[in-house]
Design a protein around this motif. Structure first.
Motif, PDB file in Angstrom:
ATOM      1  N   VAL A   7       0.847  -1.204   0.000  1.00  0.00           N
ATOM      2  CA  VAL A   7       0.000   0.000   0.000  1.00  0.00           C
ATOM      3  C   VAL A   7       0.884   1.258   0.000  1.00  0.00           C
ATOM      4  O   VAL A   7       0.619   2.221  -0.715  1.00  0.00           O
ATOM      5  N   MET A  10       2.123   1.711  -3.386  1.00  0.00           N
ATOM      6  CA  MET A  10       1.051   2.218  -4.240  1.00  0.00           C
ATOM      7  C   MET A  10       0.973   3.745  -4.101  1.00  0.00           C
ATOM      8  O   MET A  10       0.925   4.469  -5.091  1.00  0.00           O
ATOM      9  N   HIS A  68      -9.279   8.650  -3.965  1.00  0.00           N
ATOM     10  CA  HIS A  68      -8.694   8.028  -5.154  1.00  0.00           C
ATOM     11  C   HIS A  68      -8.221   6.601  -4.935  1.00  0.00           C
ATOM     12  O   HIS A  68      -8.248   5.796  -5.859  1.00  0.00           O
ATOM     13  N   ALA A  71     -10.945   2.652  -3.166  1.00  0.00           N
ATOM     14  CA  ALA A  71     -11.640   1.713  -4.043  1.00  0.00           C
ATOM     15  C   ALA A  71     -10.643   0.944  -4.907  1.00  0.00           C
ATOM     16  O   ALA A  71     -10.828  -0.244  -5.176  1.00  0.00           O
ATOM     17  N   PHE A  72      -9.578   1.615  -5.297  1.00  0.00           N
ATOM     18  CA  PHE A  72      -8.549   0.971  -6.111  1.00  0.00           C
ATOM     19  C   PHE A  72      -7.868  -0.151  -5.319  1.00  0.00           C
ATOM     20  O   PHE A  72      -7.746  -1.282  -5.789  1.00  0.00           O
ATOM     21  N   LEU A  74      -8.894  -1.739  -2.601  1.00  0.00           N
ATOM     22  CA  LEU A  74      -9.796  -2.861  -2.309  1.00  0.00           C
ATOM     23  C   LEU A  74     -10.020  -3.711  -3.552  1.00  0.00           C
ATOM     24  O   LEU A  74     -10.153  -4.930  -3.469  1.00  0.00           O
ATOM     25  N   GLY A  75     -10.044  -3.043  -4.707  1.00  0.00           N
ATOM     26  CA  GLY A  75     -10.199  -3.762  -5.969  1.00  0.00           C
ATOM     27  C   GLY A  75      -9.018  -4.676  -6.244  1.00  0.00           C
ATOM     28  O   GLY A  75      -9.123  -5.619  -7.004  1.00  0.00           O
ATOM     29  N   LEU A  76      -7.866  -4.376  -5.636  1.00  0.00           N
ATOM     30  CA  LEU A  76      -6.699  -5.234  -5.795  1.00  0.00           C
ATOM     31  C   LEU A  76      -6.541  -6.148  -4.577  1.00  0.00           C
ATOM     32  O   LEU A  76      -5.428  -6.493  -4.182  1.00  0.00           O
ATOM     33  N   SER A  77      -7.663  -6.515  -3.983  1.00  0.00           N
ATOM     34  CA  SER A  77      -7.684  -7.499  -2.891  1.00  0.00           C
ATOM     35  C   SER A  77      -6.893  -7.091  -1.646  1.00  0.00           C
ATOM     36  O   SER A  77      -6.308  -7.926  -0.978  1.00  0.00           O
ATOM     37  N   VAL A  78      -6.855  -5.793  -1.357  1.00  0.00           N
ATOM     38  CA  VAL A  78      -6.213  -5.327  -0.127  1.00  0.00           C
ATOM     39  C   VAL A  78      -7.292  -5.264   0.953  1.00  0.00           C
ATOM     40  O   VAL A  78      -8.389  -4.781   0.697  1.00  0.00           O
ATOM     41  N   ARG A  79      -6.982  -5.778   2.143  1.00  0.00           N
ATOM     42  CA  ARG A  79      -8.012  -5.658   3.182  1.00  0.00           C
ATOM     43  C   ARG A  79      -7.934  -4.259   3.781  1.00  0.00           C
ATOM     44  O   ARG A  79      -6.899  -3.579   3.701  1.00  0.00           O
ATOM     45  N   ARG A  80      -9.016  -3.834   4.406  1.00  0.00           N
ATOM     46  CA  ARG A  80      -9.139  -2.450   4.864  1.00  0.00           C
ATOM     47  C   ARG A  80      -8.070  -2.090   5.880  1.00  0.00           C
ATOM     48  O   ARG A  80      -7.552  -0.980   5.898  1.00  0.00           O
ATOM     49  N   VAL A 228     -17.367  -0.678  -1.417  1.00  0.00           N
ATOM     50  CA  VAL A 228     -16.864  -0.064  -2.645  1.00  0.00           C
ATOM     51  C   VAL A 228     -17.983   0.007  -3.674  1.00  0.00           C
ATOM     52  O   VAL A 228     -18.660  -0.972  -3.890  1.00  0.00           O
TER      53      VAL A 228
ATOM     54  N   GLN B  53     -16.360  -6.825  -0.377  1.00  0.00           N
ATOM     55  CA  GLN B  53     -16.455  -5.393  -0.680  1.00  0.00           C
ATOM     56  C   GLN B  53     -17.837  -4.878  -0.299  1.00  0.00           C
ATOM     57  O   GLN B  53     -18.052  -3.683  -0.179  1.00  0.00           O
ATOM     58  N   GLU B  70     -11.893  -8.881   5.801  1.00  0.00           N
ATOM     59  CA  GLU B  70     -10.613  -8.534   6.398  1.00  0.00           C
ATOM     60  C   GLU B  70      -9.699  -9.745   6.552  1.00  0.00           C
ATOM     61  O   GLU B  70      -8.838  -9.789   7.439  1.00  0.00           O
ATOM     62  N   ASN B  72      -6.855 -11.798   5.004  1.00  0.00           N
ATOM     63  CA  ASN B  72      -5.823 -11.780   3.969  1.00  0.00           C
ATOM     64  C   ASN B  72      -5.625 -13.134   3.314  1.00  0.00           C
ATOM     65  O   ASN B  72      -5.300 -13.214   2.143  1.00  0.00           O
ATOM     66  N   LEU B  75      -8.362 -13.097   0.751  1.00  0.00           N
ATOM     67  CA  LEU B  75      -8.268 -12.025  -0.249  1.00  0.00           C
ATOM     68  C   LEU B  75      -7.029 -12.176  -1.134  1.00  0.00           C
ATOM     69  O   LEU B  75      -7.076 -11.880  -2.327  1.00  0.00           O
ATOM     70  N   LYS B  82     -13.815  -5.869 -11.973  1.00  0.00           N
ATOM     71  CA  LYS B  82     -15.170  -5.415 -12.248  1.00  0.00           C
ATOM     72  C   LYS B  82     -15.171  -4.242 -13.205  1.00  0.00           C
ATOM     73  O   LYS B  82     -14.212  -3.479 -13.285  1.00  0.00           O
ATOM     74  N   GLN B  85     -14.493  -0.753 -11.746  1.00  0.00           N
ATOM     75  CA  GLN B  85     -13.275  -0.529 -10.951  1.00  0.00           C
ATOM     76  C   GLN B  85     -12.776   0.918 -11.090  1.00  0.00           C
ATOM     77  O   GLN B  85     -12.684   1.450 -12.190  1.00  0.00           O
ATOM     78  N   LYS B  86     -12.444   1.529  -9.940  1.00  0.00           N
ATOM     79  CA  LYS B  86     -11.907   2.895  -9.957  1.00  0.00           C
ATOM     80  C   LYS B  86     -10.376   2.838  -9.902  1.00  0.00           C
ATOM     81  O   LYS B  86      -9.804   1.996  -9.232  1.00  0.00           O
ATOM     82  N   PRO B  88      -6.828   5.472  -9.427  1.00  0.00           N
ATOM     83  CA  PRO B  88      -6.447   6.843  -9.059  1.00  0.00           C
ATOM     84  C   PRO B  88      -6.234   7.693 -10.308  1.00  0.00           C
ATOM     85  O   PRO B  88      -5.649   7.221 -11.284  1.00  0.00           O
ATOM     86  N   THR B  99       1.512  -1.747  -9.414  1.00  0.00           N
ATOM     87  CA  THR B  99       0.877  -1.908  -8.106  1.00  0.00           C
ATOM     88  C   THR B  99       0.254  -3.297  -7.994  1.00  0.00           C
ATOM     89  O   THR B  99       0.404  -3.977  -6.973  1.00  0.00           O
ATOM     90  N   PHE B 104      -0.425  -8.830  -5.823  1.00  0.00           N
ATOM     91  CA  PHE B 104      -0.866 -10.211  -6.054  1.00  0.00           C
ATOM     92  C   PHE B 104       0.319 -11.165  -5.986  1.00  0.00           C
ATOM     93  O   PHE B 104       1.261 -11.039  -6.774  1.00  0.00           O
TER      94      PHE B 104
END
Lengths: 228, 297
Positions: A7, A10, A68, A71-72, A74-80, A228, B53, B70, B72, B75, B82, B85-86, B88, B99, B104
């Protein structure tokens, strides 16, 4: 590599927002002030508040950053939780780095008698009264607070959307108004005065640190339930 | 049987609206699943729930045998691509892929590079400035190169042309045979993907309508056509999911297996058979009025 470091990496991909942009803003304000100081031929020192821009920027950056990247990530499988830890590390590192640079500039300004033109942009009365370590803590702590404050606002938005922000604004306004009346009615202003009287910027910076920590965990609690 | 995803009575509601209603299903390891249904059927919601999510309102959901929230361990084995997907605003394609490579664990950089070339993706361009199709290919590259044991694609190719979609299918199949994994593919282009799918789950109105092996689904329905009177007598007592008439002719699609008896009966009547593709079947099944929407036998 663990996810927290991932992170941080990133965030580091966005050098413009984290590093270049705040310094472009501060330095352009500085250059304008430098010209003015050079042109004005009075005996007085020119003390400006242009430095405030970097603190305001820190807050804006906190707001935009979550917007920004959450959501990005989390979309890459990062936990909160890892997103939170990584982002806090990034904010801390940026604040420390910026704090160090600001302290250095404050000293250069002092040694060079305001860059030779009596301009005081980084070395300010009250703010930089202490020694180097104290100045560094003042800068860093205030930056940290502003980043995390922005982060908190954005986390509130992520969790509760527009309604959350509106509700929070209205509630804060109401509480603020009531407090002001209460202060006037019961004459608490003396207490406020006593609190700040004689307190150094360094002391305030130290007091702000635990506030920032608490605020960051509020942000985390909000993000933990965000979707998300 | 090795269950990757187990959903039991899974429910997700927003106020009075129930997007996913009491749904139970199992996703087994190393198969390609099609999660199909109309817009708003609840497909995307289910995929968001699998990846934590979104939060379920009720029921139980285990992914790799554990709760995904939560977690890992879950995940890190999951990649969810999707359409919405957003990214930055300041990120270039390169930044996004780098990234993803960090995050991964099974990322194959060489494979990602080949895919970038396949899709003609400009690495230095900002993601914000990409066309819709290019944006989709960014997601597809992440989904394939991440080689996650559970890879989920939700409408991965909005705006992609037929050539690029074909590249996706080919690369997916090639890589899948070398590195078996579980893939869930949600799409509207059912005809295009039906040959890839091994198992089909159809969602309609937040409920599971069909959950079957693709092969068995192919023989699940058929169309017969012929003169109205003969068709009427043939279809009596059978489950009709679609019918149309033209002049004195009528054609009906029956949700029945074509057995030897029926075949003989129909041949005696001089009726004509036609197979039903998975896409047609799903269109017919999900397009029926509420009064027809009984439980399918």
């Amino acid at each position: 590599m663990n996810t927290v470091q991932g992170v941080v990496k990133m965030h580091m991909k966005d050098r413009v927002s984290w590093f270049y942009l705040p310094w472009i803003i501060v330095l352009s304000s500085f250059v304008v002030n430098l010209f003015i100081a050079g042109l004005v031929t009075t005996e007085d020192q020119l003390v400006t508040g242009g430095l405030a821009s970097i603190f305001v920027y820190a807050m804006v950056s906190g707001i935009i950053g979550v917007h920004h990247t959450f959501a990005f990530a989390l979309g890459l499988s990062v936990r909160r939780r890892d997103y939170f830890s990584g982002s806090m590390m990034m904010i801390a590192m940026t604040s420390v780095g910026t704090g160090l640079l600001l302290t250095l500039l404050s000293y250069i300004e002092m040694w060079s008698d305001g860059w030779g033109v009596d301009l005081f942009f980084f070395h300010l009365p009250y703010i930089t009264d202490g020694n180097a370590v104290q100045q560094f803590i003042v800068f860093t702590s205030f930056l940290l607070f502003m980043y995390i404050f922005g982060w908190g606002i954005s986390s509130l938005f992520r969790r509760f959307g527009k309604t959350g922000l509106y509700t929070m604004s209205i509630v804060s306004l109401l509480i603020g108004t009531l407090l002001v009346y209460a202060f006037i009615y019961w004459g608490w202003w003396n207490g406020v005065h006593d609190f700040f009287e004689g307190r150094s910027a360094f002391n305030l910076g130290l007091l702000l640190l635990p506030v920032s920590v608490v605020l960051s965990f509020v942000g985390y609690a909000l993000l933990r339930r965000s979707t998300v | 049987m090795n269950a990757i995803v187990e959903a039991k009575r899974l429910t997700k509601s927003y106020g009075s609206f129930t997007a996913v209603n009491d749904v139970s299903f199992t996703i087994e390891a190393n198969k390609i699943y099609g999660l199909l249904g109309r817009n708003g059927a609840g497909k995307t919601t289910i995929m968001h729930l699998i990846t934590a999510q979104l939060f379920a309102s009720g029921g139980e959901l285990l992914v790799f045998g554990e709760e995904p929230f939560e977690n890992n361990k879950v995940l890190k084995q999951t990649c969810f691509i999707k359409e919405s997907q957003k990214y930055p605003d300041t990120f270039r394609v390169k930044d996004v892929l780098e990234t993803a490579a960090i995050l991964f664990p099974n990322w194959d950089a060489g494979f990602a590079e080949r895919l970038v070339a396949d899709f003609n993706l400009p690495l230095k361009r900002r993601v914000k400035k990409l066309s819709r199709g290019m944006l989709s290919s960014v997601g597809i590259i992440i989904g394939l190169a991440s080689r996650a044991p559970l890879t989920i694609f939700d409408e991965p190719y909005l705006g992609l042309d037929a050539v690029a979609r074909n590249i996706f299918y080919e690369r997916l199949m090639e890589d899948y045979s070398e590195h078996p994994r579980t893939v869930i593919l949600s799409t509207h282009l059912i005809d295009e993907v039906s040959r890839l799918l091994e198992h089909v789950i159809v969602i309609d109105g937040g409920k599971i309508m069909l959950d079957e092996e693709a092969d068995s689904l192919r023989g699940r329905a058929y169309t017969v056509s012929g003169p109205v009177a003969k068709i009427e007598s043939y279809m009596a007592g059978k489950q009709v999911i679609h019918q149309e008439s033209l002049g004195g002719f009528k054609s009906v699609t029956l949700f029945e297996r074509l057995g030897v008896t029926e075949q003989k009966q129909a041949e005696a009547l001089g009726l004509q058979f036609a197979p039903v593709t998975i896409q047609q079947l799903i269109v017919y099944l999900t397009n029926r009025g509420p009064e027809q929407k009984g439980v399918l036998r």
